[in-house]
Design a protein around this motif. Structure first.
Motif, short mmCIF file in Angstrom:
data_model
loop_
_atom_site.label_atom_id
_atom_site.label_comp_id
_atom_site.label_asym_id
_atom_site.label_seq_id
_atom_site.Cartn_x
_atom_site.Cartn_y
_atom_site.Cartn_z
N ASN A 39 53.36 45.01 34.15
CA ASN A 39 53.52 43.98 33.12
C ASN A 39 54.57 42.94 33.50
O ASN A 39 54.44 41.77 33.14
CB ASN A 39 53.84 44.64 31.78
N ARG A 40 55.60 43.33 34.24
CA ARG A 40 56.54 42.33 34.74
C ARG A 40 55.86 41.42 35.76
O ARG A 40 56.06 40.20 35.75
CB ARG A 40 57.76 43.01 35.36
N ALA A 41 55.06 42.01 36.64
CA ALA A 41 54.37 41.20 37.65
C ALA A 41 53.39 40.22 37.00
O ALA A 41 53.26 39.07 37.46
CB ALA A 41 53.63 42.11 38.63
N LEU A 42 52.73 40.65 35.94
CA LEU A 42 51.79 39.76 35.23
C LEU A 42 52.54 38.57 34.63
O LEU A 42 52.11 37.43 34.76
CB LEU A 42 51.05 40.54 34.15
N VAL A 43 53.65 38.84 33.96
CA VAL A 43 54.42 37.76 33.33
C VAL A 43 54.98 36.82 34.39
O VAL A 43 54.90 35.59 34.24
CB VAL A 43 55.55 38.34 32.46
N LEU A 44 55.51 37.36 35.47
CA LEU A 44 56.06 36.51 36.53
C LEU A 44 54.97 35.66 37.18
O LEU A 44 55.20 34.49 37.51
CB LEU A 44 56.77 37.36 37.57
N ALA A 45 53.79 36.23 37.36
CA ALA A 45 52.68 35.46 37.92
C ALA A 45 52.31 34.31 36.99
O ALA A 45 52.00 33.20 37.45
CB ALA A 45 51.48 36.37 38.16
N ALA A 46 52.35 34.56 35.68
CA ALA A 46 52.02 33.51 34.71
C ALA A 46 53.06 32.39 34.70
O ALA A 46 52.75 31.25 34.36
CB ALA A 46 51.91 34.12 33.32
N LEU A 47 54.30 32.70 35.09
CA LEU A 47 55.38 31.72 35.11
C LEU A 47 55.56 31.05 36.46
O LEU A 47 56.39 30.14 36.60
CB LEU A 47 56.70 32.41 34.73
N SER A 48 54.79 31.47 37.46
CA SER A 48 55.00 31.03 38.83
C SER A 48 54.46 29.63 39.09
O SER A 48 53.77 29.03 38.25
CB SER A 48 54.36 32.03 39.80
N ASP A 49 54.75 29.14 40.30
CA ASP A 49 54.35 27.78 40.66
C ASP A 49 52.99 27.71 41.34
O ASP A 49 52.61 26.68 41.89
CB ASP A 49 55.42 27.13 41.55
N GLY A 50 52.24 28.81 41.30
CA GLY A 50 50.90 28.84 41.87
C GLY A 50 50.25 30.17 41.60
O GLY A 50 50.85 31.06 40.97
N PRO A 51 49.02 30.37 42.08
CA PRO A 51 48.32 31.63 41.85
C PRO A 51 48.97 32.80 42.57
O PRO A 51 49.54 32.65 43.66
CB PRO A 51 46.91 31.36 42.40
N SER A 52 48.88 33.98 41.97
CA SER A 52 49.39 35.22 42.56
C SER A 52 48.34 36.30 42.45
O SER A 52 47.44 36.24 41.61
CB SER A 52 50.66 35.69 41.81
N THR A 53 48.46 37.30 43.32
CA THR A 53 47.55 38.45 43.29
C THR A 53 48.35 39.73 43.08
O THR A 53 49.40 39.92 43.69
CB THR A 53 46.75 38.55 44.61
N ILE A 54 47.83 40.58 42.20
CA ILE A 54 48.43 41.89 41.94
C ILE A 54 47.43 42.95 42.37
O ILE A 54 46.27 42.93 41.95
CB ILE A 54 48.77 42.06 40.44
N VAL A 55 47.89 43.88 43.21
CA VAL A 55 47.04 44.97 43.69
C VAL A 55 47.60 46.30 43.17
O VAL A 55 48.81 46.51 43.14
CB VAL A 55 46.98 45.00 45.24
N ASN A 56 46.70 47.18 42.77
CA ASN A 56 47.05 48.51 42.26
C ASN A 56 47.76 48.44 40.92
O ASN A 56 48.49 49.35 40.54
CB ASN A 56 47.92 49.30 43.25
N GLY A 57 47.52 47.35 40.17
CA GLY A 57 48.08 47.26 38.83
C GLY A 57 47.49 48.32 37.91
O GLY A 57 46.33 48.70 38.05
N LEU A 58 48.30 48.79 36.98
CA LEU A 58 47.83 49.79 36.03
C LEU A 58 46.81 49.17 35.09
O LEU A 58 47.05 48.11 34.51
CB LEU A 58 49.01 50.34 35.22
N ASP A 59 45.68 49.84 34.92
CA ASP A 59 44.67 49.41 33.95
C ASP A 59 44.71 50.39 32.79
O ASP A 59 44.10 51.46 32.83
CB ASP A 59 43.28 49.37 34.60
N ALA A 60 45.47 50.05 31.76
CA ALA A 60 45.64 50.90 30.59
C ALA A 60 45.81 50.00 29.38
O ALA A 60 45.85 48.77 29.50
CB ALA A 60 46.86 51.82 30.76
N ARG A 61 45.93 50.60 28.19
CA ARG A 61 45.98 49.77 26.99
C ARG A 61 47.13 48.77 27.04
O ARG A 61 46.95 47.59 26.73
CB ARG A 61 46.10 50.63 25.73
N ASP A 62 48.33 49.21 27.42
CA ASP A 62 49.48 48.30 27.43
C ASP A 62 49.26 47.12 28.37
O ASP A 62 49.66 45.99 28.05
CB ASP A 62 50.74 49.05 27.85
#
Length: 448
Positions: A39-62
């Protein structure tokens, strides 16, 4: 054998008889990615200066709630298997965010909403209405953001050009207030000088995680002064990240080895991490378990003949309290769990919930202002109420390995951070039986 959950279905709501362990638990369990990092990586990607990729992110309700919340703010997220591509918007937009019962969503997204071009409404599960929000919302107000409401539901009306500056909050009830504000610090015109004024901060490793992940994206943060973080204004660089396994979610599996005299291996255990779960091996050793690491980076926990009682301060790792309490209820003597008064404001009042459920099985528990005193007794079966709290479900399942006839009233709440929990738990048991059978067969063959 290796316990995985490549294809899983979420456990349905309703009673779940916790299975007993017919043999010592012996299995390899691969736990999914860290919720905190995801969830920190998702928020930081949304605030970043370009596209980002997250690998092995947790897929759960939160993390689904986080992704949906970001989409409501205008963020584009493309998902392909275990790889997610996040593209930030030119400007965050208004909308409605469902926080569910996710602390990271209700504490990380309001600061982003403060940068949106129109109001953002926040709501969540009814149980979330009781979770404290005041210090975060006060911090946003100090930045010039208009907030209607003191807890969920509330609405944030911000501006895309916040000045920033000095903000002082009391974060003694949740480190997430600090992390939530730090995440947007670099996007403020004058940066952010964030200060904590109050009792001791809980869960400091989570704040360290936030700081480390911001620095990895080029953000300058001075945290040389205790309880003060000075964030310089500037861009947040786009970055591709690989998420570590969730070390806290490994707790019930590794503890299963400790209470059954077995051995559980979790692969890809990091040598260094800011996850609070990094303290788990030391905690299990205090209970008397043996902990080793192999050359492939796996951790192996082996149970011994007895579970020792402990006295421990869990302030920095309070999310482990339910599982630690379950272990303490099986120990040789009285244990003292301290530093966790703040978990009264987690998914449920965890101190009261732990005490109530352990006493219903026969233990004697005293709740004090900052923790629990647990006196072990011979435990019997009964209904273990989870309070829609995934950590309470983990504790109940753990006790069910060695105490007959424990029934969890609802195990589906584990979907919050580990939808695979029931599948992994049951496969762990099946692998243990298979390992025991193979061992017996090998011994028989040697004698023949």
């Amino acid at each position: 054998m290796s316990t995985t959950a490549e294809t899983v279905t979420v456990a349905p709501p309703g009673p779940w008889p916790a299975p007993m362990a017919p043999v010592p638990i012996r299995a390899t369990v691969r736990v999914p990615g860290s919720k905190s990092q995801t969830n920190r990586a998702l928020v930081l990607a949304a605030l970043s200066d370009g596209p980002s990729t997250i690998v092995n992110g947790l897929d759960a309700r939160d993390t689904r709630l986080m992704r949906d919340g970001l989409r409501a703010l205008g963020v584009q997220i493309e998902e392909s298997g275990d790889s997610w591509r996040i593209t930030p918007p030119g400007a965050f937009t208004g909308g409605t965010v469902d926080c569910g019962l996710a602390g990271t969503v209700m504490r990380f997204l309001p600061p982003l909403a403060a940068l949106a071009d129109s109001p953002v409404a926040f709501d969540g599960d009814e149980q979330a209405y009781a979770r404290p929000m005041g210090p975060l919302l006060d911090g946003l107000a100090a930045l010039g953001v208009t907030v209607s409401g003191e807890s969920l539901p509330f609405t944030v009306t911000g501006t895309s050009a916040l000045a920033g500056g000095v903000v002082t909050i009391d974060a003694s009830t949740s480190s997430q207030y600090v992390s939530g504000l730090l995440l947007i610090g670099a996007r403020l015109a004058d940066g952010l000088d964030l200060r904590h004024a109050g009792e001791s901060l809980p869960s400091r490793p989570h704040i360290a995680m936030t700081v480390e992940m911001l620095r990895a994206r080029g953000v300058q943060i001075d945290d040389s002064e205790t309880d003060r973080w000075v964030v310089s204004p500037g861009p947040i660089a786009a970055a591709d990240v690989i998420i570590e396994p969730d070390l806290s979610n490994a707790a019930p599996f590794l503890a299963a080895a400790a209470i059954t005299g077995g051995a559980v291996t979790v692969p890809h255990w990091p040598s260094e991490s800011n996850q609070p779960g990094m303290r788990l091996p030391h905690i299990l050793q205090q209970f008397g378990a043996d902990v080793t690491y192999d050359e492939d980076g796996s951790i192996i926990v082996e149970g011994t003949d007895e579970i020792d009682n402990i006295e421990i301060d869990l302030r920095d790792v309070s999310e482990l309290t339910p599982v630690v309490a379950a272990l303490a209820a099986l120990a040789a003597d009285t244990s003292h769990l301290n530093g966790v008064g703040h978990i009264r404001g987690h998914e449920t009042d965890r101190l009261t919930a732990i005490a109530t459920e352990l006493e219903s099985l026969g233990a004697r528990v005293r709740v004090h202002h900052d923790g629990l005193v647990i006196h072990p007794r011979l435990l019997g079966g009964g209904t273990w109420h989870t309070y829609a709290d995934h950590r309470m479900a983990h504790a109940g399942a753990l006790l069910g390995l060695v105490v007959a006839d424990i029934v969890l009233d609802d195990v589906a709440c584990t979907d919050k951070t580990m939808p695979e929990f029931v599948a992994l738990w049951e496969q762990m048991l099946a692998d243990s039986v298979a390992a025991s059978t193979a061992e017996i067969s090998a011994e028989s063959a040697e004698l023949a």
